[in-house]
Write a protein that holds these residues in place. Structure first.
Motif, PDB file in Angstrom:
ATOM      1  N   VAL A 142       0.841  -1.195   0.000  1.00 15.66           N
ATOM      2  CA  VAL A 142       0.000   0.000   0.000  1.00 15.66           C
ATOM      3  C   VAL A 142       0.882   1.254   0.000  1.00 15.66           C
ATOM      4  O   VAL A 142       0.516   2.295  -0.548  1.00 15.66           O
ATOM      5  N   TYR A 165       0.527   4.462  -2.607  1.00 18.75           N
ATOM      6  CA  TYR A 165       0.325   5.856  -2.188  1.00 18.75           C
ATOM      7  C   TYR A 165       1.466   6.764  -2.623  1.00 18.75           C
ATOM      8  O   TYR A 165       1.246   7.928  -2.955  1.00 18.75           O
ATOM      9  N   ARG A 197     -12.114   1.915   9.606  1.00 19.71           N
ATOM     10  CA  ARG A 197     -10.727   2.353   9.411  1.00 19.71           C
ATOM     11  C   ARG A 197     -10.140   2.882  10.712  1.00 19.71           C
ATOM     12  O   ARG A 197      -9.152   3.625  10.700  1.00 19.71           O
ATOM     13  N   ARG A 208     -10.410   6.729  10.923  1.00 15.40           N
ATOM     14  CA  ARG A 208      -9.580   7.525  10.012  1.00 15.40           C
ATOM     15  C   ARG A 208     -10.332   7.785   8.702  1.00 15.40           C
ATOM     16  O   ARG A 208     -11.229   7.039   8.341  1.00 15.40           O
ATOM     17  N   SER A 209      -9.884   8.852   8.009  1.00 14.44           N
ATOM     18  CA  SER A 209     -10.531   9.199   6.743  1.00 14.44           C
ATOM     19  C   SER A 209      -9.974   8.361   5.601  1.00 14.44           C
ATOM     20  O   SER A 209      -8.902   7.779   5.717  1.00 14.44           O
ATOM     21  N   ARG A 221      -8.830   8.529   1.579  1.00 10.04           N
ATOM     22  CA  ARG A 221      -8.376   9.538   0.606  1.00 10.04           C
ATOM     23  C   ARG A 221      -8.731   9.052  -0.782  1.00 10.04           C
ATOM     24  O   ARG A 221      -8.178   8.061  -1.260  1.00 10.04           O
ATOM     25  N   GLU A 224      -1.132  13.002   7.587  1.00  9.31           N
ATOM     26  CA  GLU A 224      -2.168  12.661   6.609  1.00  9.31           C
ATOM     27  C   GLU A 224      -1.765  11.396   5.836  1.00  9.31           C
ATOM     28  O   GLU A 224      -2.570  10.486   5.631  1.00  9.31           O
ATOM     29  N   ASP A 280      -1.840   8.379   8.290  1.00 11.11           N
ATOM     30  CA  ASP A 280      -3.222   8.038   8.655  1.00 11.11           C
ATOM     31  C   ASP A 280      -3.939   7.316   7.513  1.00 11.11           C
ATOM     32  O   ASP A 280      -4.698   6.371   7.743  1.00 11.11           O
ATOM     33  N   THR A 281      -3.699   7.789   6.286  1.00 10.59           N
ATOM     34  CA  THR A 281      -4.347   7.165   5.128  1.00 10.59           C
ATOM     35  C   THR A 281      -3.888   5.716   4.990  1.00 10.59           C
ATOM     36  O   THR A 281      -4.698   4.806   4.767  1.00 10.59           O
ATOM     37  N   ILE A 282      -2.583   5.511   5.128  1.00  6.81           N
ATOM     38  CA  ILE A 282      -2.042   4.158   4.976  1.00  6.81           C
ATOM     39  C   ILE A 282      -2.508   3.251   6.111  1.00  6.81           C
ATOM     40  O   ILE A 282      -2.971   2.126   5.869  1.00  6.81           O
ATOM     41  N   VAL A 283      -2.426   3.744   7.342  1.00  4.68           N
ATOM     42  CA  VAL A 283      -2.842   2.927   8.486  1.00  4.68           C
ATOM     43  C   VAL A 283      -4.345   2.634   8.390  1.00  4.68           C
ATOM     44  O   VAL A 283      -4.793   1.531   8.725  1.00  4.68           O
TER      45      VAL A 283
END
Lengths: 111, 209
Positions: free
Chosen positions: A43, A47, A70, A73-74, A76, B24, B27-30
């Motif tokens: 992942v 990203y 999640r 968490r947000s 993306r 950011e 957080d997105t990866i986790v």
């Protein structure tokens, strides 16, 4: 208009984002790319490439509301920009031109 | 297939978010890893999902560290250096105090056992304890980038140890001459530093200040 070039993984991921539409985020892009290429990308690799595409102006991202699955968490989500669409068309033209006249060998005879 | 979903290992999550990447980005990866963990836990069971999660964390860690290097290394470098220096001095001072207090007993014991495996083994355990304390202190003092601090301390002490051994100038006792001991000692120290630092990070969320 951006003149930035696209690497092989960048193009694969850009195409995945275009294919997935509204549902394009890290996890879905990773599943799509891994499923089609047969390679298990981390992942982090996805990203990092998406961020590079965003810096080149080929995709834009927005964060959604946090969700419990999640861990609060947000997500993306990514979307292909007009420059990204042009880059895809350009890559397709180049690929067609490069493959033009190349035979991939005789077709297998039906059993 | 089990229906139990469970949740990702919180300690591993804390280590990932403490790697110093932009909040950011991390957080997105986790978040993505947590989402997939839940799905895998449903399909394959919690144990398999945890195994997958830990493997993915190892794969994702270099990307998070690279993000730190690109974005925050200049900002965090003074804190990391301060944490490594202060912790090293504290541990060195403490070790000197303990060594001075125990010197007569250790010397008497050393005369009896000489360079036996028991003696050298106890010295290795002592080195490991040193490393654990050092790693814990580095992560505690350098709260802004605790994992990076721990890695920096490991790198610094490994370089120092190898350098001193190559120069041949650091012989605080006769056991330094034994090759296996000389090879294992820095390994124990570095493992101790990493374990101590990660233990501290896994127990507490990093400071965002």
């Amino acid at each position: 208009m951006t003149n930035a070039t696209l690497g092989a993984l960048e193009l694969t991921i850009l195409l995945a984002v275009a294919r997935l539409g509204e549902d394009a985020y890290g996890l879905s892009v990773r599943r799509d790319v891994s499923g089609r290429t047969g390679r298990d990308y981390s992942v982090g690799a996805i990203y990092t490439t998406l961020e590079r595409l965003e810096a080149k102006g080929f995709v834009i991202s927005r964060t959604t509301d946090p969700t419990p699955t999640r861990g609060g968490r947000s997500r993306r989500q990514f979307k292909v920009t007009a420059a990204g669409q042009r880059a895809i068309r350009q890559a397709e033209r180049v690929a067609r031109s490069v493959w033009d006249g190349v035979s991939t060998g005789p077709k297998p005879e039906p059993a | 297939m089990t229906l139990s979903s469970g949740s990702p290992p919180r300690a591993v999550e804390r280590v990932l978010t403490a790697l110093g990447a932009d909040s950011e980005f991390s957080d997105t990866i986790v978040g993505d890893l947590a989402e997939e963990f839940v799905l895998r836990a449903r399909w394959d069971g919690v144990t398999a999902a945890r195994r997958w999660y830990c493997r993915e964390c190892v794969r994702v860690a270099p990307y998070l560290l690279r993000d730190w290097w690109r974005g925050r290394r200049l900002l965090d470098a003074p804190h990391v250096i301060k944490a490594v220096a202060v912790s090293s001095l504290l541990v060195y001072g403490l070790e000197k105090m303990v060594a001075r207090a125990l010197a007569p007993a250790v010397l008497a014991w050393w005369r009896v056992v000489g360079q036996s495996p028991a003696y050298l083994g106890s010295m290795l355990c002592w080195t490991m304890l040193d490393g654990l304390l050092l790693g814990y202190l580095v992560a505690r003092i350098g709260r802004r980038a605790p994992v990076v601090g721990t890695l920096a301390a490991t790198g610094w002490w490994l370089t120092f140890w190898v350098g001193m051994n190559l120069l041949g100038g650091w012989r605080f006792d006769g056991s330094m001459g034994q090759l296996w001991y000389r090879a294992l000692n820095p390994l124990m120290l570095c493992s101790g530093i990493m374990l101590g630092g990660l233990w501290r990070v896994a127990r507490r969320a990093p400071s965002s200040s």
